[in-house]
Design a protein around this motif. Structure first.
Motif, PDB file in Angstrom:
ATOM      1  N   GLY A 132      53.822  27.670   3.297  1.00  0.00           N
ATOM      2  CA  GLY A 132      54.752  27.180   4.304  1.00  0.00           C
ATOM      3  C   GLY A 132      54.073  26.885   5.625  1.00  0.00           C
ATOM      4  N   GLN A 133      54.895  26.583   6.609  1.00  0.00           N
ATOM      5  CA  GLN A 133      54.414  26.357   7.970  1.00  0.00           C
ATOM      6  C   GLN A 133      55.379  27.053   8.931  1.00  0.00           C
ATOM      7  OE1 GLN A 133      53.399  22.258   8.893  1.00  0.00           O
ATOM      8  NE2 GLN A 133      52.557  21.907   6.847  1.00  0.00           N
ATOM      9  N   LEU A 134      54.840  27.602   9.990  1.00  0.00           N
ATOM     10  CA  LEU A 134      55.622  28.323  10.994  1.00  0.00           C
ATOM     11  C   LEU A 134      55.668  27.494  12.271  1.00  0.00           C
ATOM     12  CD1 LEU A 134      53.962  31.813  10.403  1.00  0.00           C
ATOM     13  CD2 LEU A 134      55.967  30.810   9.254  1.00  0.00           C
ATOM     14  N   PHE A 135      56.817  27.521  12.937  1.00  0.00           N
ATOM     15  CA  PHE A 135      57.028  26.643  14.091  1.00  0.00           C
ATOM     16  C   PHE A 135      57.428  27.438  15.331  1.00  0.00           C
ATOM     17  CE2 PHE A 135      57.687  24.138  10.263  1.00  0.00           C
ATOM     18  CZ  PHE A 135      56.886  23.036  10.515  1.00  0.00           C
ATOM     19  N   PHE A 136      57.394  26.737  16.465  1.00  0.00           N
ATOM     20  CA  PHE A 136      57.656  27.344  17.776  1.00  0.00           C
ATOM     21  C   PHE A 136      58.744  26.562  18.499  1.00  0.00           C
ATOM     22  CE2 PHE A 136      53.311  28.100  16.576  1.00  0.00           C
ATOM     23  CZ  PHE A 136      53.016  29.377  17.005  1.00  0.00           C
ATOM     24  N   PRO A 137      59.526  27.226  19.321  1.00  0.00           N
ATOM     25  CA  PRO A 137      60.496  26.491  20.142  1.00  0.00           C
ATOM     26  C   PRO A 137      59.759  25.527  21.076  1.00  0.00           C
ATOM     27  CG  PRO A 137      60.908  28.869  20.218  1.00  0.00           C
ATOM     28  CD  PRO A 137      59.590  28.684  19.536  1.00  0.00           C
ATOM     29  N   ASP A 138      60.256  24.296  21.184  1.00  0.00           N
ATOM     30  CA  ASP A 138      59.585  23.291  22.021  1.00  0.00           C
ATOM     31  C   ASP A 138      59.466  23.743  23.478  1.00  0.00           C
ATOM     32  OD1 ASP A 138      58.816  21.091  20.366  1.00  0.00           O
ATOM     33  OD2 ASP A 138      60.932  20.568  20.143  1.00  0.00           O
ATOM     34  N   ALA A 139      60.491  24.416  23.985  1.00  0.00           N
ATOM     35  CA  ALA A 139      60.459  24.819  25.390  1.00  0.00           C
ATOM     36  C   ALA A 139      59.329  25.815  25.641  1.00  0.00           C
ATOM     37  CB  ALA A 139      61.804  25.432  25.795  1.00  0.00           C
TER      38      ALA A 139
ATOM     39  N   LYS B 178      50.137  30.987   3.683  1.00  0.00           N
ATOM     40  CA  LYS B 178      50.301  31.164   2.244  1.00  0.00           C
ATOM     41  C   LYS B 178      50.477  32.649   1.992  1.00  0.00           C
ATOM     42  CE  LYS B 178      47.534  27.511   0.039  1.00  0.00           C
ATOM     43  NZ  LYS B 178      48.529  26.893  -0.851  1.00  0.00           N
ATOM     44  N   VAL B 179      51.254  32.974   0.971  1.00  0.00           N
ATOM     45  CA  VAL B 179      51.388  34.362   0.540  1.00  0.00           C
ATOM     46  C   VAL B 179      50.901  34.439  -0.905  1.00  0.00           C
ATOM     47  CG1 VAL B 179      52.931  36.306   0.159  1.00  0.00           C
ATOM     48  CG2 VAL B 179      53.356  34.723   2.065  1.00  0.00           C
TER      49      VAL B 179
ATOM     50  N   ALA C 190      76.177  41.042  -3.331  1.00  0.00           N
ATOM     51  CA  ALA C 190      75.926  42.272  -2.589  1.00  0.00           C
ATOM     52  C   ALA C 190      74.677  42.152  -1.710  1.00  0.00           C
ATOM     53  CB  ALA C 190      75.759  43.448  -3.558  1.00  0.00           C
ATOM     54  N   VAL C 191      73.760  41.316  -2.144  1.00  0.00           N
ATOM     55  CA  VAL C 191      72.525  41.114  -1.393  1.00  0.00           C
ATOM     56  C   VAL C 191      72.347  39.625  -1.193  1.00  0.00           C
ATOM     57  CG1 VAL C 191      70.015  41.331  -1.481  1.00  0.00           C
ATOM     58  CG2 VAL C 191      71.440  43.159  -2.402  1.00  0.00           C
ATOM     59  N   SER C 192      72.041  39.226   0.014  1.00  0.00           N
ATOM     60  CA  SER C 192      71.646  37.836   0.164  1.00  0.00           C
ATOM     61  C   SER C 192      70.412  37.783   1.031  1.00  0.00           C
ATOM     62  CB  SER C 192      72.762  36.990   0.767  1.00  0.00           C
ATOM     63  OG  SER C 192      72.893  37.250   2.127  1.00  0.00           O
ATOM     64  N   CYS C 193      69.451  37.030   0.589  1.00  0.00           N
ATOM     65  CA  CYS C 193      68.210  36.903   1.324  1.00  0.00           C
ATOM     66  C   CYS C 193      67.870  35.432   1.354  1.00  0.00           C
ATOM     67  CB  CYS C 193      67.109  37.693   0.634  1.00  0.00           C
ATOM     68  SG  CYS C 193      66.287  38.803   1.763  1.00  0.00           S
ATOM     69  N   VAL C 194      67.220  35.024   2.412  1.00  0.00           N
ATOM     70  CA  VAL C 194      66.965  33.600   2.587  1.00  0.00           C
ATOM     71  C   VAL C 194      65.586  33.252   2.055  1.00  0.00           C
ATOM     72  CG1 VAL C 194      66.754  31.756   4.284  1.00  0.00           C
ATOM     73  CG2 VAL C 194      68.440  33.570   4.611  1.00  0.00           C
ATOM     74  N   LEU C 195      65.539  32.299   1.173  1.00  0.00           N
ATOM     75  CA  LEU C 195      64.275  31.801   0.658  1.00  0.00           C
ATOM     76  C   LEU C 195      63.628  30.929   1.733  1.00  0.00           C
ATOM     77  CD1 LEU C 195      62.349  31.534  -1.782  1.00  0.00           C
ATOM     78  CD2 LEU C 195      63.628  29.474  -2.407  1.00  0.00           C
ATOM     79  N   THR C 196      62.432  31.284   2.119  1.00  0.00           N
ATOM     80  CA  THR C 196      61.735  30.507   3.135  1.00  0.00           C
ATOM     81  C   THR C 196      61.272  29.190   2.511  1.00  0.00           C
ATOM     82  OG1 THR C 196      61.041  32.566   4.144  1.00  0.00           O
ATOM     83  CG2 THR C 196      59.840  30.594   4.797  1.00  0.00           C
ATOM     84  N   PRO C 197      61.551  28.075   3.185  1.00  0.00           N
ATOM     85  CA  PRO C 197      61.249  26.785   2.548  1.00  0.00           C
ATOM     86  C   PRO C 197      59.757  26.572   2.304  1.00  0.00           C
ATOM     87  CG  PRO C 197      62.108  26.479   4.787  1.00  0.00           C
ATOM     88  CD  PRO C 197      62.204  27.937   4.486  1.00  0.00           C
ATOM     89  N   GLU C 198      59.475  25.977   1.165  1.00  0.00           N
ATOM     90  CA  GLU C 198      58.112  25.586   0.855  1.00  0.00           C
ATOM     91  C   GLU C 198      57.782  24.319   1.637  1.00  0.00           C
ATOM     92  OE1 GLU C 198      55.883  27.219  -1.535  1.00  0.00           O
ATOM     93  OE2 GLU C 198      57.382  28.725  -1.019  1.00  0.00           O
ATOM     94  N   MET C 199      56.570  24.272   2.156  1.00  0.00           N
ATOM     95  CA  MET C 199      56.120  23.084   2.890  1.00  0.00           C
ATOM     96  C   MET C 199      54.676  22.806   2.516  1.00  0.00           C
ATOM     97  SD  MET C 199      57.800  23.690   6.595  1.00  0.00           S
ATOM     98  CE  MET C 199      59.583  23.766   6.729  1.00  0.00           C
ATOM     99  N   THR C 200      54.287  21.564   2.692  1.00  0.00           N
ATOM    100  CA  THR C 200      52.946  21.159   2.282  1.00  0.00           C
ATOM    101  C   THR C 200      51.868  21.993   2.964  1.00  0.00           C
ATOM    102  OG1 THR C 200      51.352  19.357   2.224  1.00  0.00           O
ATOM    103  CG2 THR C 200      52.894  19.349   4.063  1.00  0.00           C
ATOM    104  N   GLU C 201      50.805  22.297   2.214  1.00  0.00           N
ATOM    105  CA  GLU C 201      49.697  23.043   2.819  1.00  0.00           C
ATOM    106  C   GLU C 201      48.865  22.139   3.711  1.00  0.00           C
ATOM    107  OE1 GLU C 201      47.498  24.455  -0.608  1.00  0.00           O
ATOM    108  OE2 GLU C 201      46.023  22.868  -0.376  1.00  0.00           O
TER     109      GLU C 201
END
Ligand code: FE
Length: 222
Positions: free
Chosen positions: A159-166, A148-149, A40-51
């Protein structure tokens, strides 16, 4: 997959206990693990990435983290939700740090500054806001922001947040970014981006002379 299933099973097993557990919100118990298990609910786990090597604890609580340093304005709108219920998590502490426009981290490698680092609490909608500038690049990495949260004294996401290359190409074509050589690593060649970075891409919209970067971070509460 096996790991996910066992996690799900343990969540189902915990569901009966959950209502009694201190700190477990009533609405989360209702829409929580059982609802997830039923689909009934689906949520996406944000991937863990190195600090990475440049994390510093006890960063300042502040919305504007630039300390007046130059760069293309970037507002961050980071929403924290429970991956079990998809509901926003209020009063989490979101911690961000990134390189300045020249690719330098504060507080490390002989620098004594604190620029481009800060913490903001999430509001009732799970949202933490920062005002910063578009990060510069450093050798061997695509452009990114570390996050970090913290919740109830625990780190529940790194985690780490990214940007579109363009977009990065367009931003880096302008000063002060254009004063540096071209970056050496794009998203597809970044060893950390390759492990889930597409699920940690900021959604970008224009605002004034800069941008807003938004993302929803799905985390486990503990
Ligand atoms: Fe970094």
């Amino acid at each position: 997959m096996e790991k996910r299933l066992s996690r799900r099973n343990s969540l189902i097993a915990l569901a009966g206990l959950a209502a009694a557990a201190a700190g477990w919100r009533a609405e989360e118990a209702e829409a929580g693990p059982a609802a997830v298990a039923s689909g009934a609910v689906s949520c996406v786990l944000t991937p863990e990435m190195t600090e990475g090597p440049y994390y510093l604890p006890d960063e300042a609580v502040r919305r504007n983290i630039t300390e007046g340093r130059p760069g293309t304005p970037l507002a961050l709108r980071l929403t924290v939700v429970s991956v079990a219920s998809c509901k926003p998590i209020a009063s989490a502490k979101v911690d961000v740090w990134h390189a300045d426009a020249s690719g330098i981290y504060s507080g490390v490698q002989g620098d004594t500054g604190t620029f481009m680092r800060g913490i903001q609490p999430t509001n009732a909608h799970g949202v933490a806001l920062f005002d910063t500038v578009y990060p510069g690049w450093y050798t061997g990495r695509t452009v990114h922001i570390h996050v970090k949260v913290h919740l109830g004294g625990n780190v529940v996401h790194t985690g780490q947040l990214f940007f579109p290359d363009a977009l990065t190409d367009a931003v880096y074509a302008k000063s002060p970014y254009s004063n540096r050589p071209s970056r050496d690593t794009r998203n597809a060649a970044d060893s950390i981006f390759r492990n889930g970075g597409s699920r940690s891409m900021l959604r970008i919209s224009r605002r004034g002379s800069g941008y807003v970067g938004a993302i929803t971070l799905g985390v486990h509460r503990s």
